[in-house]
Design an enzyme around this catalytic site. Structure first.
Site, PDB file in Angstrom:
ATOM      1  N   ARG A  85       0.939  -1.109   0.137  1.00  0.00           N
ATOM      2  CA  ARG A  85       0.153  -0.012  -0.034  1.00  0.00           C
ATOM      3  C   ARG A  85       0.732   1.394  -0.182  1.00  0.00           C
ATOM      4  NH1 ARG A  85      -3.895  -0.918   4.888  1.00  0.00           N
ATOM      5  NH2 ARG A  85      -2.184  -2.439   5.428  1.00  0.00           N
ATOM      6  N   CYS A 138      12.229  -4.097  -0.706  1.00  0.00           N
ATOM      7  CA  CYS A 138      13.491  -4.954  -0.065  1.00  0.00           C
ATOM      8  C   CYS A 138      13.176  -6.125  -0.936  1.00  0.00           C
ATOM      9  CB  CYS A 138      13.525  -4.925   1.316  1.00  0.00           C
ATOM     10  SG  CYS A 138      13.849  -3.618   2.077  1.00  0.00           S
TER      11      CYS A 138
HETATM   12  N1  PCA Z   1      12.916  -1.341   3.697  1.00  0.00           N
HETATM   13  C1  PCA Z   1      11.766  -1.421   2.926  1.00  0.00           C
HETATM   14  C2  PCA Z   1      12.209  -0.653   1.664  1.00  0.00           C
HETATM   15  C3  PCA Z   1      13.375   0.134   1.845  1.00  0.00           C
HETATM   16  C4  PCA Z   1      13.913  -0.383   3.243  1.00  0.00           C
HETATM   17  O1  PCA Z   1      14.725  -0.199   3.759  1.00  0.00           O
HETATM   18  C5  PCA Z   1      11.279  -2.799   2.706  1.00  0.00           C
HETATM   19  O2  PCA Z   1      11.569  -3.461   3.642  1.00  0.00           O
HETATM   20  O3  PCA Z   1      10.723  -3.223   1.587  1.00  0.00           O
END
Ligand code: PCA
Length: 193
Positions: A85, A138
């Site tokens: 989201r 990520c």
């Molecule tokens: N965490 C996010 C995106 C960038 C980050 O450091 C994630 O867990 O997708």
């Protein structure tokens, strides 16, 4: 000689800092290339692929922030799905979208994640293997890395880290970890390699 590409991410969402970016700023070494990736679907993947092509590493470790976690968590599986989201830093939202149309449903990490957990724990920092990197940036970058490197001998994968102590004000009630503990955990992973 092992050449490592180590990446973190920029801050995203309501955060003004990202521990993964702060960690990579503290890691230096003759055979380590570090970079901070944008939290944007298209740009992050492009930047990671450019870094791999430019530096030709034998190992790629991508780091990211996972709010709510209490441990250093090497991820086991990247899934072929963008579904969050939260918009990326370019304002793009992706729901129910494959990362690679027709690509495999999932890829496994090719990093020694169990050895990482054992060594990090022995160094006094809490760690555990995680079975889900989520379906935001990520996981996206993890999947892109595994797909790009699938026919190579390069070991690659993703490690989520908790919020750092300095973020307690921005994330009330959520667990945090001192940044130096996280840096120690990453140095320990590099020693394992
Ligand atoms: N965490 C996010 C995106 C960038 C980050 O450091 C994630 O867990 O997708």
């Amino acid at each position: 000689m092992t050449k490592v590409l180590l990446t973190g991410f920029e801050p995203f969402g309501k955060a003004t800092q990202n521990p993964s970016g702060e960690i990579v700023k503290q890691i230096r070494g003759d055979n380590i290339v570090t970079a901070i990736l944008p939290v944007a679907y298209a740009q992050s993947a492009q930047r990671l692929l450019e870094l791999i092509a430019e530096h030709n590493p034998n190992v790629v470790i991508c780091l990211g922030q996972a709010e709510g976690r209490t441990q250093i968590t090497p991820e086991r599986i990247a899934i072929n799905l963008d579904d969050a989201r939260l918009a990326d830093n370019d304002g793009v939202t992706r729901i129910d979208q494959p990362i690679l149309v027709g690509g495999p449903v999932a890829y496994e990490s090719t990093l020694p994640i169990k050895e990482f957990v054992t060594a990090i724990t022995a160094a006094g920092v809490p760690a555990a293997v995680s079975l889900s990197a989520g379906a935001f940036l990520c996981n996206h970058i993890f999947y892109v890395a595994q797909d790009a490197l699938k026919d190579t001998k390069v070991h690659s994968g993703f490690v989520h880290v908790p919020l750092m102590d300095e973020q307690a004000g921005e994330f009330p009630g959520l667990p945090t970890m001192p940044l130096d503990q996280m840096v120690k955990a990453v140095r320990t992973m590099l020693e394992v390699l």
